[in-house]
Design a protein around this motif. Structure first.
Motif, PDB file in Angstrom:
ATOM      1  N   GLU A  16       0.843  -1.196   0.000  1.00  0.00           N
ATOM      2  CA  GLU A  16       0.000   0.000   0.000  1.00  0.00           C
ATOM      3  C   GLU A  16       0.880   1.248   0.000  1.00  0.00           C
ATOM      4  O   GLU A  16       1.837   1.327   0.772  1.00  0.00           O
ATOM      5  N   PRO A  17       0.608   2.229  -0.863  1.00  0.00           N
ATOM      6  CA  PRO A  17       1.447   3.431  -0.890  1.00  0.00           C
ATOM      7  C   PRO A  17       1.491   4.134   0.467  1.00  0.00           C
ATOM      8  O   PRO A  17       0.493   4.168   1.193  1.00  0.00           O
ATOM      9  N   LEU A  18       2.656   4.677   0.784  1.00  0.00           N
ATOM     10  CA  LEU A  18       2.824   5.456   2.000  1.00  0.00           C
ATOM     11  C   LEU A  18       2.232   6.844   1.779  1.00  0.00           C
ATOM     12  O   LEU A  18       2.694   7.596   0.916  1.00  0.00           O
ATOM     13  N   LEU A  19       1.194   7.168   2.540  1.00  0.00           N
ATOM     14  CA  LEU A  19       0.584   8.496   2.456  1.00  0.00           C
ATOM     15  C   LEU A  19       1.260   9.389   3.480  1.00  0.00           C
ATOM     16  O   LEU A  19       1.199   9.146   4.674  1.00  0.00           O
ATOM     17  N   THR A 197       6.871   4.207 -12.899  1.00  0.00           N
ATOM     18  CA  THR A 197       7.116   3.150 -11.911  1.00  0.00           C
ATOM     19  C   THR A 197       7.791   1.930 -12.543  1.00  0.00           C
ATOM     20  O   THR A 197       8.548   1.225 -11.870  1.00  0.00           O
ATOM     21  N   LYS A 198       7.528   1.717 -13.833  1.00  0.00           N
ATOM     22  CA  LYS A 198       8.141   0.582 -14.523  1.00  0.00           C
ATOM     23  C   LYS A 198       9.571   0.869 -14.972  1.00  0.00           C
ATOM     24  O   LYS A 198      10.310  -0.040 -15.335  1.00  0.00           O
ATOM     25  N   ALA A 199       9.948   2.152 -14.926  1.00  0.00           N
ATOM     26  CA  ALA A 199      11.265   2.552 -15.413  1.00  0.00           C
ATOM     27  C   ALA A 199      12.358   2.427 -14.356  1.00  0.00           C
ATOM     28  O   ALA A 199      13.540   2.620 -14.666  1.00  0.00           O
ATOM     29  N   THR A 200      11.987   2.116 -13.119  1.00  0.00           N
ATOM     30  CA  THR A 200      12.972   2.076 -12.040  1.00  0.00           C
ATOM     31  C   THR A 200      12.522   1.138 -10.927  1.00  0.00           C
ATOM     32  O   THR A 200      11.329   0.856 -10.780  1.00  0.00           O
ATOM     33  N   THR A 201      13.490   0.675 -10.162  1.00  0.00           N
ATOM     34  CA  THR A 201      13.175  -0.118  -8.975  1.00  0.00           C
ATOM     35  C   THR A 201      13.046   0.775  -7.746  1.00  0.00           C
ATOM     36  O   THR A 201      12.639   0.302  -6.678  1.00  0.00           O
ATOM     37  N   LEU A 202      13.376   2.048  -7.874  1.00  0.00           N
ATOM     38  CA  LEU A 202      13.227   2.982  -6.755  1.00  0.00           C
ATOM     39  C   LEU A 202      11.751   3.325  -6.562  1.00  0.00           C
ATOM     40  O   LEU A 202      10.991   3.389  -7.533  1.00  0.00           O
ATOM     41  N   PRO A 203      11.328   3.567  -5.322  1.00  0.00           N
ATOM     42  CA  PRO A 203       9.928   3.944  -5.086  1.00  0.00           C
ATOM     43  C   PRO A 203       9.601   5.297  -5.702  1.00  0.00           C
ATOM     44  O   PRO A 203      10.380   6.247  -5.587  1.00  0.00           O
ATOM     45  N   ILE A 204       8.444   5.367  -6.368  1.00  0.00           N
ATOM     46  CA  ILE A 204       7.993   6.600  -7.010  1.00  0.00           C
ATOM     47  C   ILE A 204       6.960   7.292  -6.122  1.00  0.00           C
ATOM     48  O   ILE A 204       6.016   6.686  -5.632  1.00  0.00           O
ATOM     49  N   ASN A 205       7.147   8.594  -5.973  1.00  0.00           N
ATOM     50  CA  ASN A 205       6.304   9.468  -5.151  1.00  0.00           C
ATOM     51  C   ASN A 205       5.531  10.414  -6.076  1.00  0.00           C
ATOM     52  O   ASN A 205       6.096  10.985  -7.003  1.00  0.00           O
ATOM     53  N   PHE A 215      -6.300   6.576  -4.510  1.00  0.00           N
ATOM     54  CA  PHE A 215      -5.189   5.835  -3.935  1.00  0.00           C
ATOM     55  C   PHE A 215      -5.144   4.389  -4.427  1.00  0.00           C
ATOM     56  O   PHE A 215      -4.060   3.812  -4.596  1.00  0.00           O
ATOM     57  N   ASN A 216      -6.306   3.791  -4.649  1.00  0.00           N
ATOM     58  CA  ASN A 216      -6.356   2.415  -5.136  1.00  0.00           C
ATOM     59  C   ASN A 216      -5.737   2.304  -6.526  1.00  0.00           C
ATOM     60  O   ASN A 216      -4.942   1.387  -6.797  1.00  0.00           O
ATOM     61  N   LEU A 217      -6.072   3.245  -7.407  1.00  0.00           N
ATOM     62  CA  LEU A 217      -5.511   3.229  -8.761  1.00  0.00           C
ATOM     63  C   LEU A 217      -4.014   3.534  -8.737  1.00  0.00           C
ATOM     64  O   LEU A 217      -3.249   2.980  -9.528  1.00  0.00           O
ATOM     65  N   LEU A 218      -3.605   4.409  -7.824  1.00  0.00           N
ATOM     66  CA  LEU A 218      -2.179   4.722  -7.708  1.00  0.00           C
ATOM     67  C   LEU A 218      -1.398   3.484  -7.264  1.00  0.00           C
ATOM     68  O   LEU A 218      -0.294   3.227  -7.747  1.00  0.00           O
ATOM     69  N   GLN A 219      -1.980   2.721  -6.354  1.00  0.00           N
ATOM     70  CA  GLN A 219      -1.328   1.485  -5.914  1.00  0.00           C
ATOM     71  C   GLN A 219      -1.176   0.517  -7.090  1.00  0.00           C
ATOM     72  O   GLN A 219      -0.112  -0.073  -7.287  1.00  0.00           O
ATOM     73  N   VAL A 223       2.700   3.105  -7.577  1.00  0.00           N
ATOM     74  CA  VAL A 223       3.161   4.206  -6.729  1.00  0.00           C
ATOM     75  C   VAL A 223       3.432   3.705  -5.308  1.00  0.00           C
ATOM     76  O   VAL A 223       2.681   2.882  -4.771  1.00  0.00           O
ATOM     77  N   LYS A 224       4.506   4.208  -4.708  1.00  0.00           N
ATOM     78  CA  LYS A 224       4.877   3.788  -3.356  1.00  0.00           C
ATOM     79  C   LYS A 224       4.739   4.898  -2.310  1.00  0.00           C
ATOM     80  O   LYS A 224       4.806   4.619  -1.110  1.00  0.00           O
ATOM     81  N   ARG A 225       4.562   6.140  -2.751  1.00  0.00           N
ATOM     82  CA  ARG A 225       4.464   7.242  -1.792  1.00  0.00           C
ATOM     83  C   ARG A 225       3.589   8.348  -2.388  1.00  0.00           C
ATOM     84  O   ARG A 225       3.698   8.665  -3.573  1.00  0.00           O
ATOM     85  N   ILE A 226       2.715   8.905  -1.550  1.00  0.00           N
ATOM     86  CA  ILE A 226       1.806   9.972  -1.982  1.00  0.00           C
ATOM     87  C   ILE A 226       1.949  11.147  -1.019  1.00  0.00           C
ATOM     88  O   ILE A 226       1.858  10.973   0.193  1.00  0.00           O
ATOM     89  N   SER A 227       2.178  12.324  -1.572  1.00  0.00           N
ATOM     90  CA  SER A 227       2.336  13.534  -0.769  1.00  0.00           C
ATOM     91  C   SER A 227       1.137  14.458  -0.940  1.00  0.00           C
ATOM     92  O   SER A 227       0.443  14.419  -1.958  1.00  0.00           O
TER      93      SER A 227
END
Length: 257
Positions: A16-19, A197-205, A215-219, A223-227
């Protein structure tokens, strides 16, 4: 709050993305914690507004640090700080600022690849910015200072015509610098987010925007982080203005209670 870098890092690896609850003072930070947020982060824009400045490092680092110290002193969840472009022109200056933040318990920073000069924000050349960040990350590693570096790229925020292409290019450059995450404010199209998100293994914010998917669609998009950015701060003061207008119109305080 004690340093717990690993705990904060792990929050970016959950399904679940970190909010992130973006805050601007102790009062807002406490509200976010009471609501169950697992991490909070400062909004430099909101804090600058609170102190009477425009965004873009107009406030001094010392003024900013005073607010952060008060938040950090009461926070019980991981705290990240929006460091704009570092509040320094050299590696040594930026590292010194991060060390000051680390001392008071800050676990993460956002640092951005654009600068504001005379009120105009412009993007920095990717290779030059990458060299700067790599040097910062290497120096922190030498001194065994663990801080989650969330590198913010403003290609979408600035509305560049080739924003997605630029983002992909910058991902390939930035992910080799030693940073821990990548942040693309103002990206809103699901297909663009999936591409990132597919271009890297790093978490995308990603960040709160009117057209941002839920948030469900972002997951599902990876997406790993939402600001939240400064938008809740803006909303609160819009409400304050509206409420005071009601008091003035009614000539009593009944609407407040």
């Amino acid at each position: 709050m004690t340093n717990n870098f690993q705990k904060f890092k792990e929050l970016h690896a959950q399904s679940e993305p970190l909010l992130i609850g973006n805050v601007w003072n102790v009062q807002s930070a406490r509200k976010m914690e009471n609501l169950g947020f697992k991490a909070i982060g400062t909004s430099s824009y909101a804090i600058a507004e609170t102190l009477g400045y425009a965004d873009g490092e107009e406030m001094s680092f010392e003024e900013y640090l005073f607010i952060i110290k008060r938040i950090a002193a009461t926070a019980t969840v991981p705290l990240s700080v929006d460091l704009e472009w570092g509040y320094g022109t050299t590696t040594a200056e930026i590292v010194a600022n991060i060390k000051e933040l680390h001392k008071i318990g800050v676990l993460g920073i956002n640092i951005e690849d654009s600068v504001v000069e005379q009120g105009v924000r412009t993007i920095v050349e990717a290779e030059i910015f990458a060299q700067k960040i790599k040097a910062v990350a290497e120096e922190l590693s030498k001194e065994n200072i663990e801080v989650f570096i969330n590198l913010r790229s403003d290609v979408f925020l600035l509305g560049l015509s080739d924003a997605l292409t630029q983002a992909q290019k910058r991902i390939s450059i930035y992910e080799t610098t030693g940073v821990h995450g990548l942040f693309f404010p103002c990206v809103t199209k699901t297909e663009d987010i999936e591409t990132l998100t597919k271009a890297t293994t790093l978490p995308i914010n990603v960040m709160c925007m009117p057209d941002l998917p839920d948030f469900n669609l972002l997951q599902k998009a990876g997406v790993k982080r939402i600001s939240m950015g400064n938008f809740l701060n803006n909303k609160i003061y819009q409400y304050l203005e509206s409420e005071v207008e009601t008091v003035l119109k009614n000539q009593n305080f009944s609407s407040v209670f």
